[in-house]
Design a protein around this motif. Structure first.
Motif, mmCIF file in Angstrom:
data_model
loop_
_atom_site.group_PDB
_atom_site.id
_atom_site.type_symbol
_atom_site.label_atom_id
_atom_site.label_comp_id
_atom_site.label_asym_id
_atom_site.label_seq_id
_atom_site.Cartn_x
_atom_site.Cartn_y
_atom_site.Cartn_z
ATOM 1 N N PHE A 99 0.503 -1.427 -0.183
ATOM 2 C CA PHE A 99 -0.260 0.171 -0.027
ATOM 3 C C PHE A 99 0.901 0.819 -0.123
ATOM 4 N N LYS A 100 0.637 2.775 -0.721
ATOM 5 C CA LYS A 100 0.759 3.630 -0.946
ATOM 6 C C LYS A 100 0.428 4.569 -0.374
ATOM 7 N N LEU A 101 0.544 5.948 0.644
ATOM 8 C CA LEU A 101 -0.434 5.931 0.417
ATOM 9 C C LEU A 101 0.396 8.018 -0.340
ATOM 10 N N TRP A 102 -0.792 8.484 -0.340
ATOM 11 C CA TRP A 102 -0.098 9.618 -1.535
ATOM 12 C C TRP A 102 -0.874 10.992 -0.934
ATOM 13 N N GLU A 103 -0.594 12.177 -1.557
ATOM 14 C CA GLU A 103 -1.122 13.938 -1.429
ATOM 15 C C GLU A 103 -1.284 13.955 -3.199
ATOM 16 N N ILE A 126 4.033 10.441 0.008
ATOM 17 C CA ILE A 126 4.143 9.654 1.602
ATOM 18 C C ILE A 126 4.784 9.552 1.958
ATOM 19 N N THR A 127 4.535 7.719 2.324
ATOM 20 C CA THR A 127 4.487 6.905 2.721
ATOM 21 C C THR A 127 4.457 5.644 1.937
ATOM 22 N N LYS A 128 4.834 4.483 2.323
ATOM 23 C CA LYS A 128 4.118 3.091 2.208
ATOM 24 C C LYS A 128 4.199 2.150 3.591
ATOM 25 N N SER A 129 3.276 0.858 3.610
ATOM 26 C CA SER A 129 3.386 0.057 3.740
ATOM 27 C C SER A 129 4.084 -0.770 3.847
ATOM 28 N N PRO A 130 4.601 -1.856 4.986
ATOM 29 C CA PRO A 130 5.769 -3.230 4.467
ATOM 30 C C PRO A 130 4.872 -3.689 3.611
ATOM 31 N N PRO A 131 5.392 -4.819 3.281
ATOM 32 C CA PRO A 131 4.213 -5.952 2.390
ATOM 33 C C PRO A 131 3.788 -6.557 2.959
ATOM 34 N N VAL A 132 2.116 -6.393 2.495
ATOM 35 C CA VAL A 132 1.019 -7.203 3.414
ATOM 36 C C VAL A 132 0.625 -8.574 2.264
ATOM 37 N N GLU A 133 0.538 -9.620 3.228
ATOM 38 C CA GLU A 133 -0.399 -10.756 2.365
ATOM 39 C C GLU A 133 -1.296 -10.617 2.574
ATOM 40 N N LYS A 183 -6.640 22.272 3.035
ATOM 41 C CA LYS A 183 -7.552 21.239 3.155
ATOM 42 C C LYS A 183 -6.296 19.894 2.232
ATOM 43 N N HIS A 184 -6.341 19.312 2.963
ATOM 44 C CA HIS A 184 -5.084 17.951 2.023
ATOM 45 C C HIS A 184 -5.872 16.731 1.811
ATOM 46 N N GLU A 185 -5.118 16.209 0.868
ATOM 47 C CA GLU A 185 -6.229 14.996 0.642
ATOM 48 C C GLU A 185 -5.276 14.472 -0.121
ATOM 49 N N TYR A 186 -5.277 12.779 0.149
ATOM 50 C CA TYR A 186 -4.716 11.789 0.517
ATOM 51 C C TYR A 186 -5.774 10.511 0.204
ATOM 52 N N TYR A 187 -4.859 10.098 -0.755
ATOM 53 C CA TYR A 187 -5.611 8.545 -0.873
ATOM 54 C C TYR A 187 -4.295 7.561 -0.861
ATOM 55 N N VAL A 188 -4.928 5.863 -0.872
ATOM 56 C CA VAL A 188 -4.393 4.953 -1.105
ATOM 57 C C VAL A 188 -4.193 4.298 -2.030
ATOM 58 N N SER A 247 -7.696 4.481 -3.606
ATOM 59 C CA SER A 247 -8.677 4.192 -3.001
ATOM 60 C C SER A 247 -9.207 5.194 -2.990
ATOM 61 N N GLN A 248 -10.537 6.123 -2.829
ATOM 62 C CA GLN A 248 -10.960 6.508 -2.374
ATOM 63 C C GLN A 248 -10.154 8.407 -1.540
ATOM 64 N N ASN A 249 -10.294 9.303 -2.068
ATOM 65 C CA ASN A 249 -9.615 10.684 -1.418
ATOM 66 C C ASN A 249 -10.269 10.967 0.177
ATOM 67 N N VAL A 250 -8.949 11.350 0.707
ATOM 68 C CA VAL A 250 -10.314 11.927 2.094
ATOM 69 C C VAL A 250 -9.480 13.381 2.250
ATOM 70 N N ASN A 251 -10.076 14.404 2.493
ATOM 71 C CA ASN A 251 -9.534 15.652 2.673
ATOM 72 C C ASN A 251 -9.289 15.682 4.138
ATOM 73 N N VAL A 252 -8.103 16.821 4.643
ATOM 74 C CA VAL A 252 -7.646 17.509 5.477
ATOM 75 C C VAL A 252 -7.428 18.658 6.056
ATOM 76 N N THR A 253 -8.084 18.790 7.090
ATOM 77 C CA THR A 253 -7.975 20.364 6.636
ATOM 78 C C THR A 253 -6.032 20.784 7.868
ATOM 79 N N ASN A 254 -5.519 21.791 6.828
ATOM 80 C CA ASN A 254 -4.361 21.863 7.360
ATOM 81 C C ASN A 254 -5.049 22.459 8.623
#
Length: 733
Positions: free
Chosen positions: A152-156, A171-178, A208-213, A225-232
């Motif tokens: 998984f990877k997290l993006w802005e 932004i960041t990523k997960s370790p390998p997930v089985e 506002k910041h907008e993220y998705y995975v 994934s869907q986007n999620v918005n975060v107020t700065n």
């Protein structure tokens, strides 16, 4: 000495190699004691044919009545025999079996990630703006990746268009997930405050910041994934004024959405050029029809439910996108409906409700700033058509807003996100349902009737005798052949498997055994719901929870709820609109639609059959009451019992069916009314032994006399008619 044991077996004489086949005992030798007529005692032995006849393969299985033949077994001839003591080697207690070569091609499942969904860490739906202190969970649903690892990877999200773009801020990523055996992979993470500075470098709207995975396999992004918005929280407002609303995202691309030229389509107008077969040959037929499966005799109206029937070949499990369009001769086609589905079978039926909002889209178009000249079903040349698009390996989830100044969501234990709180919200979900319709298609089949009061009824269409999966229950030893015949024999006295009503003292009554939810919300049907949930949790979720119904344990009892309502409030909700004015009319009753749908489910029907067997065994194992008295509440109290049980008296199929028939309707009275009939028998025949085990060859004669008395004198509605109907049933002879 008369023979005892297995007399006849049955099963598939041409089994396919590699597939498990069950074999059952059809008949026993008449002299076989009832205690020995037990499938668990039967030995099943496999023989192979040689030049000198059949010889044993030494495969002997006691109580296990299935065989799976190896890949080369089609080259030989076998014999299967079931017996209690020793094999006889002859028919009908044995079967000659000719295994068949497996010609089926192995289905290769394409490796795919169907979707990625963002939720709170506990799995509940994100229904509010988020805080940087919230913990989230990304869940990927995969196909063909069980045991594999994904990342998984997290993006802005900075770019204007929807969907993943490599120009967005990583932004960041997960370790390998089985991926587990259910095709699921999950990653939990926090929206750390360290992400703020990264997002602030590039985000245009810094309030506002907008993220998705995204989820990727072998370095290739398969799903976002869907986007999620975060107020700065670092965004400074110079003046205390209301923040401007961020404009809604426009549809992807600069041009209006258009149907694909090569995709298969079906129109409400048979002569339309929008009827187009599948160029790739996967879809053999696609057509739009009314809810009953018939061609439209007139244009459907808003609020109607229409049906799309898609027939394909080798498409089970494949995802596809369904689009519903309004066709314009003078303007551009307007997109009304756009949802992703998965083929559950080679014949797919999708129900779609025509919403009022479609009218607006049809009149204005998909771009309100540039209205086109199309109209929705108002001109002579207007029509609606469906488009099916096979999905590739990439797709995306919904977007969710996150407000950075919001407090994190408080954890609530034991709350399922599937429970629908708002009735309007529930109706919308039912409108959007396709494969699992929550019984929407039975909306125009519920009638207003009257018994003790006015209420809804769906009379049902499925008789117990016509239940289609008897062989499965027989082969899995959940029922014996005699029990099957007993249930069929008494079934004419009962309701349909799919009947549902609410017109008497109870909140609702469901199924052939008339299981009820009592006025307080408890009763036998909530117990049946709980047991079904324990045995088939996924089916319970689809049939009940996703449709607003749930069951909760309160103390030592189980209680049913619909949209968090139970008791008298639920009863009033179900019967709203059912009155003398609407007597015998078809009236909408949304709460019981899911119950009709569940009652038609083959797994839930099997549960009803199993409950009949349990009820039969309980009734037969009750100790018969010899003397009793009525207390001040007119409740029967045992003063003295006979030293034997109902099964000691009732040996015949008719006898067992009669006590089952009584138990289904008056379970508390079987032991009393059978005791009364037995007392009258002994008074009339004082010389007959008081011990049924000593009746010997006279048992059948004595049982008939007792049964003819008990059958017509049982307490209950129309018991004499019910008994005579069973006496004439061939299954109970």
């Amino acid at each position: 000495m008369a023979k005892k044991g297995v007399y006849k077996i049955s099963g598939n004489t041409k089994p396919t190699v590699g597939k498990k086949e069950f074999y059952i005992v059809d008949q026993w030798y008449p002299a076989t004691p009832l205690s020995d007529r037990n499938l668990a005692k039967v030995t099943w032995e496999l023989f192979i044919k040689t030049d000198n006849g059949f010889r044993s393969t030494n495969v002997k299985k006691k109580g296990i009545n299935h065989f799976t033949f190896g890949k080369n077994a089609y080259k030989y001839v076998y014999k299967i025999e079931g017996y209690l003591h020793e094999p006889e080697g002859n028919s009908p207690m044995s079967l000659i079996v000719y295994p068949q070569k497996n010609e089926e091609k192995k289905i290769v499942t394409e490796k795919n990630i169907k979707n990625v969904v963002l939720t709170y860490e506990n799995g509940s739906t994100i229904n509010k703006t988020l805080s940087y202190r919230d913990r989230l969970q990304a869940t990927a649903t995969c196909e063909g990746l069980e045991g594999e690892k994904i990342v998984f990877k997290l993006w802005e999200d900075d770019e204007a268009k929807n969907g993943h773009n490599n120009k967005n801020q990583f932004i960041t990523k997960s370790p390998p997930v089985e991926v587990n055996k259910f095709g699921k992979a999950k990653w939990s993470f926090s929206l750390n405050s360290t992400f703020i500075s990264l997002a602030n470098k590039r985000e245009d709207d810094k309030s506002k910041h907008e993220y998705y995975v995204t989820a990727e396999f072998s370095g290739k992004i398969l799903e976002d994934s869907q986007n999620v918005n975060v107020t700065n929280p670092e965004y400074k407002i110079e003046q205390p004024q209301q923040l401007p609303q961020r404009p809604k995202r426009q549809p992807r691309g600069n041009s209006s959405p258009k149907p694909k030229q090569e995709s298969p389509k079906a129109s409400t107008r048979p002569s339309s050029p929008n009827n187009q077969p599948d160029m790739k040959g996967k879809i053999s037929s696609i057509k739009l029809v009314d809810i009953h499966g018939k061609q439209f005799s007139k244009n459907p109206k808003f609020g109607d439910v229409i049906k799309l029937i898609i027939e394909g070949k080798d498409v089970v499990g494949q995802p596809y996108r369904l689009k519903l369009w309004e066709h314009d001769n003078t303007g551009e086609d307007d997109l009304l409906y756009n949802q992703e589905h998965t083929f559950k079978s080679d014949k797919q039926e999708v129900y779609i409700r025509l919403l009022d909002e479609y009218r607006t889209i049809g009149e204005i178009g998909n771009n309100s700033k540039k209205p086109d000249s199309g109209e929705y079903w108002t001109g002579n040349h207007q029509e609606i058509f469906a488009e099916v698009i096979f999905l590739g390996i990439k797709s995306e989830s919904q977007r969710i807003d996150i407000d950075l100044k919001e407090e994190p969501k408080k954890e609530i234990q034991h709350v399922s996100p599937a429970i629908v709180k708002d009735p309007k919200q529930q109706e919308k979900k039912e409108d959007e349902r396709t494969d699992e319709t929550c019984g929407l298609e039975y909306r125009d089949k519920i009638q207003c009737t009257r018994y003790k009061s006015y209420g809804p009824v769906y009379w049902g269409a499925l008789k117990l005798a016509n239940y289609s999966n008897w062989n499965i229950l027989l082969s899995s030893n959940k029922i014996t052949l005699e029990e099957k015949e007993i249930i069929i024999g008494m079934s004419e006295n009962e309701g349909k498997l799919d009947s549902v009503q609410s017109y008497d003292s109870e909140i609702v009554t469901v199924g052939a055994m008339q299981k009820t939810i009592n006025p307080q919300g408890y009763g036998e049907f909530p117990i049946q719901m709980h047991e079904f949930k324990e045995e088939y949790p996924e089916r319970f979720k689809k049939l009940f929870e996703n449709c607003g119904w749930t069951v909760k344990k309160e103390g030592e009892k189980y209680r049913a709820y619909y949209l968090d309502t139970t008791g008298s409030d639920l009863k009033n909700k179900i019967r709203d609109g059912f009155n003398a004015k609407n007597f015998k009319k078809k009236i909408q009753c949304v709460p019981i639609e899911p119950l009709i749908n569940a009652a038609k489910d083959p797994y839930f029907q099997a549960k009803q059959i199993e409950d009949f067997i349990i009820r039969l065994h309980l009734a037969l194992n009750e100790t018969i009451v010899k003397k009793y008295h009525l207390n001040n509440k007119k409740v029967r109290i045992a003063d003295e019992n006979f030293p034997f049980k109902a099964k000691d008296i009732l040996k015949s199929k008719l006898g067992k069916a009669t006590i089952l028939d009584h138990s289904v309707n008056r379970p508390a009275l079987t032991k009393f009314d059978l005791g009364s009939a037995l007392n009258r028998f002994f008074d009339k025949y004082p010389n007959v032994s008081k011990n049924p085990s000593e009746w010997g060859e006279k048992h059948q004669e004595y049982e008939k006399k007792i049964l003819d008395d008990y059958g017509i004198n049982r307490k209950g509605t129309d018991m004499s008619i019910r008994y005579n109907r069973m006496k004439n049933n061939t299954f109970l002879k």
